[in-house]
Design an enzyme around this catalytic site. Structure first.
Site, PDB file in Angstrom:
ATOM      1  N   ASP A  96      25.464  35.462  45.931  1.00 30.22           N
ATOM      2  CA  ASP A  96      26.327  35.799  45.914  1.00 30.22           C
ATOM      3  C   ASP A  96      27.475  35.442  46.850  1.00 30.22           C
ATOM      4  O   ASP A  96      27.008  35.075  47.965  1.00 30.22           O
ATOM      5  CB  ASP A  96      25.400  37.117  46.807  1.00 30.22           C
ATOM      6  CG  ASP A  96      25.971  38.068  48.133  1.00 30.22           C
ATOM      7  OD1 ASP A  96      26.877  38.609  47.109  1.00 30.22           O
ATOM      8  OD2 ASP A  96      25.934  38.659  48.409  1.00 30.22           O
ATOM      9  N   ALA A  97      28.230  34.629  46.534  1.00 34.63           N
ATOM     10  CA  ALA A  97      29.022  33.469  46.615  1.00 34.63           C
ATOM     11  C   ALA A  97      30.821  34.950  46.791  1.00 34.63           C
ATOM     12  O   ALA A  97      31.201  33.982  47.821  1.00 34.63           O
ATOM     13  CB  ALA A  97      29.710  32.765  45.414  1.00 34.63           C
ATOM     14  N   LYS A  98      30.803  35.417  46.335  1.00 35.58           N
ATOM     15  CA  LYS A  98      32.215  36.069  46.924  1.00 35.58           C
ATOM     16  C   LYS A  98      33.054  35.222  46.774  1.00 35.58           C
ATOM     17  O   LYS A  98      34.317  35.583  46.968  1.00 35.58           O
ATOM     18  CB  LYS A  98      32.009  36.686  47.692  1.00 35.58           C
ATOM     19  CG  LYS A  98      30.686  38.355  47.810  1.00 35.58           C
ATOM     20  CD  LYS A  98      31.126  38.644  49.029  1.00 35.58           C
ATOM     21  CE  LYS A  98      29.915  40.295  49.311  1.00 35.58           C
ATOM     22  NZ  LYS A  98      28.604  39.589  49.906  1.00 35.58           N
ATOM     23  N   ARG A  99      32.854  34.686  45.273  1.00 33.89           N
ATOM     24  CA  ARG A  99      34.397  33.427  45.287  1.00 33.89           C
ATOM     25  C   ARG A  99      35.565  34.184  44.932  1.00 33.89           C
ATOM     26  O   ARG A  99      35.374  35.792  44.030  1.00 33.89           O
ATOM     27  CB  ARG A  99      33.600  32.456  44.253  1.00 33.89           C
ATOM     28  CG  ARG A  99      32.927  31.282  45.085  1.00 33.89           C
ATOM     29  CD  ARG A  99      32.963  30.792  46.426  1.00 33.89           C
ATOM     30  NE  ARG A  99      32.371  29.445  47.109  1.00 33.89           N
ATOM     31  CZ  ARG A  99      31.221  29.871  48.366  1.00 33.89           C
ATOM     32  NH1 ARG A  99      31.315  31.252  48.398  1.00 33.89           N
ATOM     33  NH2 ARG A  99      30.855  29.052  48.489  1.00 33.89           N
TER      34      ARG A  99
END
Length: 279
Positions: A96-99
């Site tokens: 869950d990095a939301k890059r």
């Protein structure tokens, strides 16, 4: 094995669509963990590993949230790697990095998550455009969950606004993901908040084959019954995430892992009506 094959196998083997979110907030860790270990790194590593051990039989996936590991400083990514290595091989691992960057920056994000951490999937923010997907779209063993209709109130700022002849930007994103799936090797899925279940149907319609990552149940209060209605005609397999409601269920009890296990079991049972459609 493709990403979708692994996803199907994991859901079937576990009899679950539950995803356990690993959000190790130092302030919320059980007191016994704080007493047993001196450093934040040791506390987080031990806590997450026990959460994994006590919930894995009830879930299909784990979702480590990068922010909580990055907050540990230079050693945080080492702890993340330890935690990822502890997750059973048959479970889906979602970073869950939301890059949400492009070009060589996105390529280096891909090297980090695909090459170094070897996760199965990542969350992506598409606000810079669908170029943000390009680096991640070339590997059939991987999945990409694109923020489409998020669970937070701020979804109203952009994702629920009319956009490009669609009633909501979220519908436009879903439509584009469906179109791009025809030439993407990686699976293009969506993040759809459970708190938006009443509006989700109109979004899911545009990408009915897309796998889903669904946060917002548990502590955020999303309705499982409303979610079941929204998923009635959806073909893509959902992973329904619960983080705080499970991992902190034991609070400061000495037997906190047992409470965590019971919370995961209970959530898995609550999701059974949804799960049965996909096993």
């Amino acid at each position: 094995m493709t990403f979708l094959e692994k996803l199907k196998n994991s859901v079937k083997a576990s009899g679950s669509t539950l995803c356990v979110g690993l959000d190790p907030n130092l302030a919320l860790l059980p007191q016994s963990v704080k007493d047993q270990f001196k450093t934040p790194e040791e506390r987080v590593s031990y806590f997450c590993k026990l959460v994994i051990d006590y919930t894995s039989q009830y879930c299909a996936a784990f979702k480590p949230n990068l922010a909580f590991f990055e907050a540990l400083g230079r050693s945080g990514l080492e702890v993340l790697e330890e935690v990822i290595d502890h997750i059973p091989n048959d479970k889906i691992i979602i970073a869950d990095a939301k890059r949400g960057d492009i070009s060589s920056t996105a390529e280096h994000y891909k090297k980090a998550f695909w090459g170094e951490f070897k996760v199965d999937a990542i969350t992506i923010n598409p606000l810079m455009g669908f170029e943000t997907l390009d680096a991640f779209a070339k590997d059939e063993t991987k999945g990409v969950y694109v923020l489409t209709l998020t669970s937070n109130p701020g979804a109203a700022d952009f994702l629920k606004k009319p956009f490009s002849d669609f009633a909501m930007m979220a519908q436009f994103i879903a439509h584009q993901l469906s179109k791009r799936s025809s030439f993407s090797k990686s699976h293009l899925g969506m993040v759809i908040g459970a708190t938006q279940a009443e509006e989700a149907g109109s979004v899911l319609h545009y990408h009915s084959e897309g796998a889903l990552l669904i946060p917002g149940i548990g502590a955020q209060g999303g309705s499982i019954s409303e979610l079941e209605k929204a998923l009635k005609d959806h073909k893509g397999i959902p992973l329904i995430n619960s983080s705080r409601g499970i991992i902190y269920a034991g609070k400061d009890e000495s037997d906190w892992p047992e409470h965590v296990s019971a919370a995961a079991k209970f959530m898995n049972q609550k999701l059974n009506q949804i799960t049965q459609k996909y096993v």
